[in-house]
Structures are given as structure tokens and as C-alpha cells.
Design a protein around this motif. Structure first.
Motif, PDB file in Angstrom:
ATOM      1  N   ALA A 165       0.854  -1.193   0.000  1.00  0.00           N
ATOM      2  CA  ALA A 165       0.000   0.000   0.000  1.00  0.00           C
ATOM      3  C   ALA A 165       0.892   1.246   0.000  1.00  0.00           C
ATOM      4  O   ALA A 165       2.034   1.205   0.445  1.00  0.00           O
ATOM      5  N   THR A 166       0.346   2.325  -0.526  1.00  0.00           N
ATOM      6  CA  THR A 166       1.126   3.564  -0.622  1.00  0.00           C
ATOM      7  C   THR A 166       0.397   4.695   0.100  1.00  0.00           C
ATOM      8  O   THR A 166      -0.781   4.577   0.460  1.00  0.00           O
ATOM      9  N   SER A 167       1.121   5.782   0.244  1.00  0.00           N
ATOM     10  CA  SER A 167       0.504   6.971   0.836  1.00  0.00           C
ATOM     11  C   SER A 167      -0.703   7.414   0.010  1.00  0.00           C
ATOM     12  O   SER A 167      -1.677   7.934   0.555  1.00  0.00           O
ATOM     13  N   GLU A 168      -0.658   7.202  -1.278  1.00  0.00           N
ATOM     14  CA  GLU A 168      -1.810   7.582  -2.108  1.00  0.00           C
ATOM     15  C   GLU A 168      -3.037   6.737  -1.783  1.00  0.00           C
ATOM     16  O   GLU A 168      -4.167   7.219  -1.858  1.00  0.00           O
ATOM     17  N   ASP A 169      -2.802   5.490  -1.410  1.00  0.00           N
ATOM     18  CA  ASP A 169      -3.948   4.657  -1.003  1.00  0.00           C
ATOM     19  C   ASP A 169      -4.603   5.246   0.245  1.00  0.00           C
ATOM     20  O   ASP A 169      -5.827   5.270   0.370  1.00  0.00           O
ATOM     21  N   PHE A 170      -3.777   5.706   1.183  1.00  0.00           N
ATOM     22  CA  PHE A 170      -4.332   6.374   2.369  1.00  0.00           C
ATOM     23  C   PHE A 170      -5.045   7.669   1.944  1.00  0.00           C
ATOM     24  O   PHE A 170      -6.108   8.018   2.454  1.00  0.00           O
ATOM     25  N   GLY A 171      -4.406   8.350   1.003  1.00  0.00           N
ATOM     26  CA  GLY A 171      -4.954   9.637   0.558  1.00  0.00           C
ATOM     27  C   GLY A 171      -6.347   9.514  -0.041  1.00  0.00           C
ATOM     28  O   GLY A 171      -7.160  10.422   0.094  1.00  0.00           O
ATOM     29  N   ARG A 172      -6.615   8.389  -0.692  1.00  0.00           N
ATOM     30  CA  ARG A 172      -7.939   8.224  -1.310  1.00  0.00           C
ATOM     31  C   ARG A 172      -9.037   8.207  -0.241  1.00  0.00           C
ATOM     32  O   ARG A 172     -10.173   8.594  -0.502  1.00  0.00           O
ATOM     33  N   VAL A 173      -8.695   7.744   0.951  1.00  0.00           N
ATOM     34  CA  VAL A 173      -9.667   7.787   2.051  1.00  0.00           C
ATOM     35  C   VAL A 173      -9.951   9.245   2.421  1.00  0.00           C
ATOM     36  O   VAL A 173     -11.102   9.665   2.558  1.00  0.00           O
ATOM     37  N   ALA A 174      -8.891  10.026   2.544  1.00  0.00           N
ATOM     38  CA  ALA A 174      -9.070  11.438   2.913  1.00  0.00           C
ATOM     39  C   ALA A 174      -9.862  12.188   1.845  1.00  0.00           C
ATOM     40  O   ALA A 174     -10.749  12.988   2.159  1.00  0.00           O
ATOM     41  N   VAL A 175      -9.560  11.900   0.589  1.00  0.00           N
ATOM     42  CA  VAL A 175     -10.266  12.570  -0.504  1.00  0.00           C
ATOM     43  C   VAL A 175     -11.761  12.233  -0.447  1.00  0.00           C
ATOM     44  O   VAL A 175     -12.622  13.113  -0.598  1.00  0.00           O
ATOM     45  N   ALA A 176     -12.080  10.962  -0.180  1.00  0.00           N
ATOM     46  CA  ALA A 176     -13.486  10.557  -0.104  1.00  0.00           C
ATOM     47  C   ALA A 176     -14.198  11.264   1.047  1.00  0.00           C
ATOM     48  O   ALA A 176     -15.311  11.773   0.895  1.00  0.00           O
ATOM     49  N   MET A 177     -13.532  11.324   2.211  1.00  0.00           N
ATOM     50  CA  MET A 177     -14.178  11.938   3.370  1.00  0.00           C
ATOM     51  C   MET A 177     -14.417  13.431   3.134  1.00  0.00           C
ATOM     52  O   MET A 177     -15.457  13.976   3.470  1.00  0.00           O
ATOM     53  N   ARG A 178     -13.409  14.067   2.537  1.00  0.00           N
ATOM     54  CA  ARG A 178     -13.558  15.511   2.293  1.00  0.00           C
ATOM     55  C   ARG A 178     -14.589  15.785   1.177  1.00  0.00           C
ATOM     56  O   ARG A 178     -15.250  16.813   1.200  1.00  0.00           O
ATOM     57  N   ARG A 179     -14.713  14.863   0.261  1.00  0.00           N
ATOM     58  CA  ARG A 179     -15.756  15.024  -0.755  1.00  0.00           C
ATOM     59  C   ARG A 179     -17.125  14.983  -0.087  1.00  0.00           C
ATOM     60  O   ARG A 179     -18.012  15.782  -0.384  1.00  0.00           O
TER      61      ARG A 179
END
Lengths: 390, 357
Positions: A165-179
Motif C-alpha cells: 500500500a502507498t501513501s496515495e492509497d491512504f490519501g484516497r480515504v481522505a479525498v473521499a471523506m472531504r468530498r
């Protein structure tokens, strides 16, 4: 043994505004949220005879009862282990109601976590006394490993190593929550979505966690009213029936630093909760239309998807790719924006959102919701719920 | 000169410090003037900083910033009150502590630490608001300058509700010695900086009373400071820390079944025996997982620093710092060997350094 399943319901929810500086005492926030929840349920303070909160809450049950005008209490209880207590408060309330110990129980969490004591800051008292918890912390805090972000980052690094897993995989969670938060007027980050590029560019807090992997810090309060399912059906709102409620702790469990178990890539305590919930509810992962997953830090959202059976070990990054946990994805997670987007009220605001999803009244309503899974704090002994319509 | 010391002073100081710390973050007045180009121009000129982003509107407009931005290091400038404090200005939580020290003969001041973190550039027109949090009072310490107390505070500057910059500031308030030139050595990590000429409104910096040409011979007396954080120790864990002090990495061993265990505890989870001994580990290990801590500041630590879960060949894991190695070179599986670091006069921590595999 008779099951707890379906015997009780959340009949009311209430909250203050979510802010960075409430300007009010924590007790006042608690009282406001409890009043709001009782109004929502169409009940009066005189109907309440039980109260549950977190051991970390600074407002004693009796103090909140005095402010709200609640009279005799026949049940009061506290649930331990930080945000792991969230769904546990509802479990304790449901047990009290199902056994006749109390008729109507209020669960609440109130704090000025941003303008008052901030959990994200190093606290010199963490080691301190030779209590079992002080001793446990003492293997970590002298080395400067003393913030929640750092404790979680240690798991995240191993998870990345094990599964690619990468930092971008974690980032997709943050992007979804902020959306999700962007279209929720109650959210602190209302109207402020982020991109994956912004996540990647945000500063390091504790590598491998960026700033945008970490939930916000908030002032505010949330309260829930739990009563029997039967009574709830006669009240003002459609009940959110407590189909399952569970707590869980795993072997070798510590508070945030369970680094000494065989594997560091899972959350065995959440596995305990998940198995109990599915068994009690008679449901499985494919039976919930939305999930509220505790999101104080993004990596543990991935781990929870795996522990709860939504996907296999190490597969969560594929599950969240392509908007998988967004409102129109395969499993809408935290339609309110979670703690990353709405507010950090120690998980209680997520339970309120689950109730709204069951009622069909969320601003980010998922279609045809019948069952919602809710989890509490991760990395600590924790808890969970399945709420259902009916 | 002999100063009569009030025997209750230390307790009163500590009680005040605790109250001030409990007060949390206290906001000061917003910058008297918004961020503006004339002040930026003077500052950049004085500092010899010719970066056109700060003063050349055209060049700045063509940059990624799209317009002039203020040098991040100016953050304190915007909220400095000048020589005379504005009337009615709300005191910071630091002021009362400095005043009590001043009033009791600790009139000297030397700034020992100033660590600033900038979250983003400020633009002309913004008016940062400083918020000060009292972080700690430690002492009395005997230093080359004289006996003194270290006073630490944090300042966060906000624009609207957004934190834009942070600062950790520490001064030594001391009773000036007479008759001998101050000299000594300073902890190399502490960046020496002369305190501002007068108190900064937001930061509450003390007046400069002495040259920062020397510092602390760490020799605590009286109350122990909170940092370095020491472990809580009881009869189940004392053997480990006693071992560390002697340069031994001790792992609890069940005296009956022989099982090794870390962290230790009073009863063997395998055979229930409460009979314990310990093995001295080989001192080798490898990184099982690790983090690089950047933020927020951890008192007594210079970020970035590495904390690792270290797997020992003996079959247990232990947490410790990886030192003498750039954080970027640390990786899972990296071979390590133990070393020992004296944190103060009492505490020794086992730490880890890279080892040839």
C-alpha cells in the motif's frame, strides 16, 4: 440466552455545532446536545433514567443530569479506551434497557478538544504513574513516541511494507471523506474538498502520515437517546433499531501500541467486534448499504474494511480505488464526511449519521438504506453497532 | 551579592506555571498592521534577502504564488508590539511567570531555543493573530551564567482560524553571577538566539539581559523537569531500566518455562509462573516498523527523529529510537545494534544505530 438484537433502538440524536472554539464550557455543550437529542426523540428529561459516557469525558453523568433537569437515575456507566468507547456507550445503554435496569438512556460525548486539551499534542503525563497504563506507555513515550499520529503511523508503515500500500492509497480515504464533507453544511470542511495531489503535498506529521491523513480537532458534543424498540416506534422519529452491538479487545492488546503481537497489519480487536456484530445481526458485509468507519487516521479505514470482511487482507487499497468508498461507490463510508471531514467528536457524530441514514434524513443520503454498520476508535479496545430500519 | 531566597518561591513558581499551562492557548491582539510590502521591503533589505517573490510584484505574479508573499521568517515581525506595549493589551500566559522570576532576582535572560514551523506563506493584507500557550517551567538549574529557570512556551499564529505558523521559544531566566565571566558549553542542539529587544506581544519574549554566549551545565536541583520523559517504573519493570543504566539490554525470562517476554509483566502468560529472571540480549536487532516524527514538537527532541519497533533475534520486539542515521536511510529490515544514551543525570535509554549486516 436471549439476544440483544432488535430489542432496543436509538430514538433521538442531538448535537451542538462543530467548531474549533466553542466558547462554552464542556458541561454546557453536553447539556445542549442532550436537550437536542431528547427534543428530537420527543421525550422530556423526566423520561430519562440512565446515562452513559466515556471514561475520558470530563462531564459527570450527575452533572449533566442536574443541568438538563433529569431526576432519578437508576443506571450510569462509563466506557473506557478513548474513542473505542463510542459504540460501547450504546451497547451499555441497550443492555440496561433490554434488562429493565433502565427505561431510557442518554449517551453523550462533549469536549473542547481543539480549544481545550488537544489529544494530538504530546502530554508529559502519559508515562507518569506506575499504573498498568502508565507502565505500558513507558515503553514508548520516553522515546518521543507519544502522539496518536505516531502510534498509528507505526502500524501504517508495516501495513505498507506487507501489502504494498502507498501513501496515495491512504490519501484516497481522505479525498473521499472531504468530498462527503463538502456537501454537508454541518461539517467543518463544508465546501472544501481536497484532491489527491493536495493530500500528497500536505506536510508530514509523522511519516508515513501526512497532515491530511489525520482527522481534525474539534469542539462539540453529540448525544443519543436509547430506549426499547417498542417504545421507540411510538415516538416522534423512525427508530434506528440496534440490530447488533459489541465491544472487542484482542490478545496482547494495548492502548494504541499493540506492536508486540505476531502481526502488526491488522486490528484483531475490530475483528472481534466484526464477528460478534455479524453473528448477532444475522447479517454479513453485503447486507449493509453504508458504513460509518472510525477515521481518526486514514490507514485504519483500510484495515477496518479488511477486518470487517468487506475485502480480503491487503485488498482494501483496491477496494477504495476508483471511489469505492465514496457516496456512489460500492460501500459508501462516512457519508457525513467522517472525523476527517465533519468533526472529531470521538466517534459519536458517526453514530448520529448512521441514525440519519436509517431514517433517510441525511444531507448525503444513500439510497435504500436498511442496515448501517458503525465502528468506534481504532488501535484501542473498541466497539461497533449495526443499526437497522424498523 | 547574596540573595535571600524565599523558601516558598520554588513552590509558588511551579504552582503559577501549572496554572498558566492549564490556561491553554491565549490569543493576543492581531497584527497592528496587515502584512504589507513596505515592511517586507525593509526586512528583506536588512536581511540581505533579494528574493523577488517578496518585493517584485511582476516577478511574484509570474511565480507559483501568483503575487507577493511575505518571507516566512517574518512571522514574529507582524505581531511584535514595539518598545511600548499597547495599553489594555491582554497579557500572555508567560508574562506573569517572567514577572515573578524578575521580582525574585532572576533578572538575567538568554534565549536558548527558537524553533519555527511555517505552514504556508502569508500574503499582503492578512493579519495574523498570535496565540500563546505556556509549555513549561523547569529548574532551578545551576548554569555557567548563574542559577536559573528554563521557561518554555509555544506560539501559534492564526489567519482566520487557520494556523499559519508555530514557534517553540525557550529562555533561561537566571540570577546573574558576579565576579566571574560566564562561560560554559551548551547543548549542541539548542540553537542560540538572542531574545528580542522587548517583549513580543504574542510570544511574550523576555527582554535581552545577557549575551547568549554560554548556557546550561545541566545540573538539576529541586523539582525534576518533565522532560526528558522518564518511564514509570515498578517492581515488574525496574530490572529493565537498571540494566539500561549498566549498558545491558535485559529481556524478562520466565524462571520456570524459560519463555522470553517484552514488555515484561508480573506473570508468565504461558505457564502462570511469577518466578522471573532475565536474559541479556545480544544487542542486535532489525527494524520491524518505524516512523519519522515531524510534528507536533516533542519537548526535548529535535525533529525529525526516528522511532522504530525493533525485532530482536531473541524473538521479542522492543521500541526505541534509531540514531546516528539520517531518517531517509532507515528502512524495514535494516540491521541495528543497541547503544545507550544518557538523557540526564539519571535516565539512560537504549537506542539503536545501524549495523553492517
Amino acid at each position: 440466552m436471549s439476544s440483544l438484537s432488535g430489542r432496543t433502538a436509538v430514538a433521538g440524536i442531538g448535537a451542538t455545532e462543530f467548531s474549533k472554539k466553542s466558547g462554552r464550557s464542556e458541561l454546557r455543550l453536553a447539556a445542549e446536545a442532550v436537550h437536542a437529542a431528547l427534543d428530537d426523540a420527543g421525550l422530556s428529561p423526566a423520561d430519562v433514567d440512565g446515562m452513559v459516557t466515556y471514561t475520558q469525558d470530563a462531564n459527570q453523568e450527575i452533572a449533566v443530569a442536574r443541568e438538563v433537569g433529569i431526576g432519578d437515575l437508576s443506571f450510569f456507566s462509563r466506557v473506557h479506551y478513548g474513542g473505542g468507547a463510542a459504540c460501547g456507550t450504546v451497547l451499555h445503554a441497550a443492555m440496561a434497557v433490554a434488562t429493565g435496569v433502565a427505561g431510557t438512556v442518554v449517551c453523550y460525548r462533549a469536549f473542547n478538544e481543539r480549544s481545550g486539551r488537544r489529544f494530538g499534542q504530546p502530554d508529559a503525563r502519559l508515562g507518569g504513574e506506575p499504573s498498568s497504563q502508565g507502565l505500558e506507555m513507558s515503553w514508548h513515550v520516553p522515546y518521543g513516541l507519544m502522539t496518536p499520529a505516531a502510534w498509528v503511523a507505526m502500524f501504517a508503515r508495516r501495513y505498507m511494507h506487507a501489502y504494498g500500500a502507498t501513501s496515495e492509497d491512504f490519501g484516497r480515504v481522505a479525498v473521499a471523506m472531504r468530498r462527503h464533507a463538502a456537501t454537508n453544511p454541518a461539517a467543518w470542511f463544508h465546501g472544501r474538498p481536497i484532491t489527491l495531489e493536495e493530500h500528497q503535498a500536505s506536510r508530514w506529521i509523522v511519516e508515513p502520515l501526512h497532515l491530511l491523513d489525520c482527522c481534525q480537532e474539534s469542539d462539540g458534543a453529540v448525544a443519543l437517546v436509547v430506549t426499547s424498540a417498542e417504545r421507540a416506534r411510538d415516538l416522534r422519529r423512525s427508530p434506528a433499531v440496534i440490530r447488533a452491538a459489541a465491544q472487542g479487545s484482542g490478545a496482547g492488546q494495548m492502548m494504541m501500541t499493540s506492536y508486540y503481537r505476531d502481526d502488526m497489519t491488522g486490528l484483531p480487536e475490530m475483528g472481534v467486534v466484526g464477528r460478534r456484530l455479524w453473528e448477532q445481526a444475522g447479517l454479513g458485509p453485503s447486507d449493509v448499504q453504508a458504513a460509518i468507519l472510525y477515521d481518526h487516521f486514514t490507514p485504519f479505514v483500510l484495515t477496518q474494511l479488511e477486518e470487517l470482511g468487506f475485502c480480503g487482507r491487503g485488498e482494501a487499497r483496491d477496494y477504495v480505488a476508483g471511489g469505492g468508498i465514496e457516496i456512489d461507490g460500492r460501500l459508501p463510508v462516512n457519508p457525513h464526511g467522517g472525523q476527517l471531514g465533519e468533526a472529531y467528536i470521538h466517534g459519536m457524530n458517526g453514530i448520529a449519521e448512521a441514525v440519519r441514514q436509517i431514517r433517510g434524513t441525511s444531507v448525503n443520503q444513500v439510497r435504500d438504506v436498511r442496515n448501517v454498520l458503525v465502528t468506534a476508535g481504532t488501535g484501542v479496545p473498541t466497539s461497533g453497532l449495526v443499526l437497522s430500519a424498523g | 551579592m547574596t540573595l535571600i531566597t524565599d523558601p516558598t518561591l520554588h513552590d509558588r513558581l511551579m504552582a503559577l506555571a501549572e496554572r498558566q499551562a492549564a490556561a491553554g492557548e491565549v490569543r493576543g491582539p492581531a497584527a497592528a498592521d496587515p502584512v504589507n510590502v513596505p515592511m517586507i521591503r525593509h526586512w528583506a533589505d536588512a536581511m540581505g534577502d533579494a528574493n523577488p517573490l517578496y518585493t517584485d510584484a511582476e516577478a511574484a505574479a509570474a511565480s507559483v504564488h501568483g503575487g507577493i508573499v511575505a518571507p516566512p521568517a517574518m512571522i514574529q515581525v507582524w505581531t511584535m508590539p514595539g518598545v511600548n506595549r499597547r495599553a489594555g493589551q491582554r497579557p500572555t500566559p508567560v508574562d506573569e511567570v517572567l514577572a515573578m522570576l524578575d521580582g525574585n532576582g532572576y533578572t538575567g535572560v538568554v534565549a536558548t531555543n527558537c524553533e519555527q514551523t511555517y505552514h504556508r506563506y502569508l500574503r499582503p493584507g492578512e493579519r495574523p493573530v498570535p496565540a500563546t500557550r505556556f509549555a513549561g517551567l523547569t529548574g532551578p538549574k545551576r548554569t555557567a551564567l548563574g542559577e536559573g529557570y528554563f521557561v518554555t512556551w509555544n506560539v501559534t499564529w492564526y489567519c482566520e482560524e487557520e494556523p499559519v505558523a508555530e514557534m517553540l521559544f525557550r529562555v533561561l531566566k537566571f540570577r546573574p553571577r558576579t565576579g566571574r565571566a560566564a562561560s560554559g558549553t551548551q547543548d549542541g542542539r539548542a540553537r542560540e538566539q538572542e531574545a528580542g529587544a522587548r517583549r513580543d506581544s504574542g510570544a511574550g519574549e523576555g527582554p535581552a539581559g545577557a549575551r547568549p554566549d554560554s548556557g546550561a551545565e545541566e545540573a538539576p536541583a529541586g523539582a525534576r523537569p518533565p522532560y526528558p520523559l522518564r518511564p514509570a517504573v515498578n517492581e515488574d519493570t525496574a530490572f529493565f531500566w537498571e540494566g539500561a543504566a549498566r549498558g545491558e539490554l535485559r529481556i524478562q525470562k520466565c524462571a520456570d518455562c524459560g519463555q522470553l517476554r517484552h514488555p515484561p509483566g508480573p506473570m508468565c502468560p504461558s505457564c502462570r509462573s511469577a518466578a522471573r529472571t532475565y536474559a541479556v540480549a545480544s544487542g542486535q536487532g532489525e527494524v520491524y516498523s518505524y516512523v519519522v516524527h515531524h510534528h507536533p514538537p516533542v519537548p526535548g527532541r529535535q525533529a525529525p527523529f526516528v522511532v522504530a519497533v525493533v525485532e530482536l533475534p531473541e524473538g521479542v520486539r522492543i521500541v526505541g529510537n534509531v540514531v546516528d542515521c539520517p531518517p531517509s536511510e532507515v528502512g524495514i529490515g535494516m540491521p541495528l545494534r543497541v547503544t545507550y544514551r544518557q538523557m540526564d543525570d539519571e535516565l539512560v535509554l537504549p537506542m539503536w544505530i545501524p549495523r553492517e549486516s
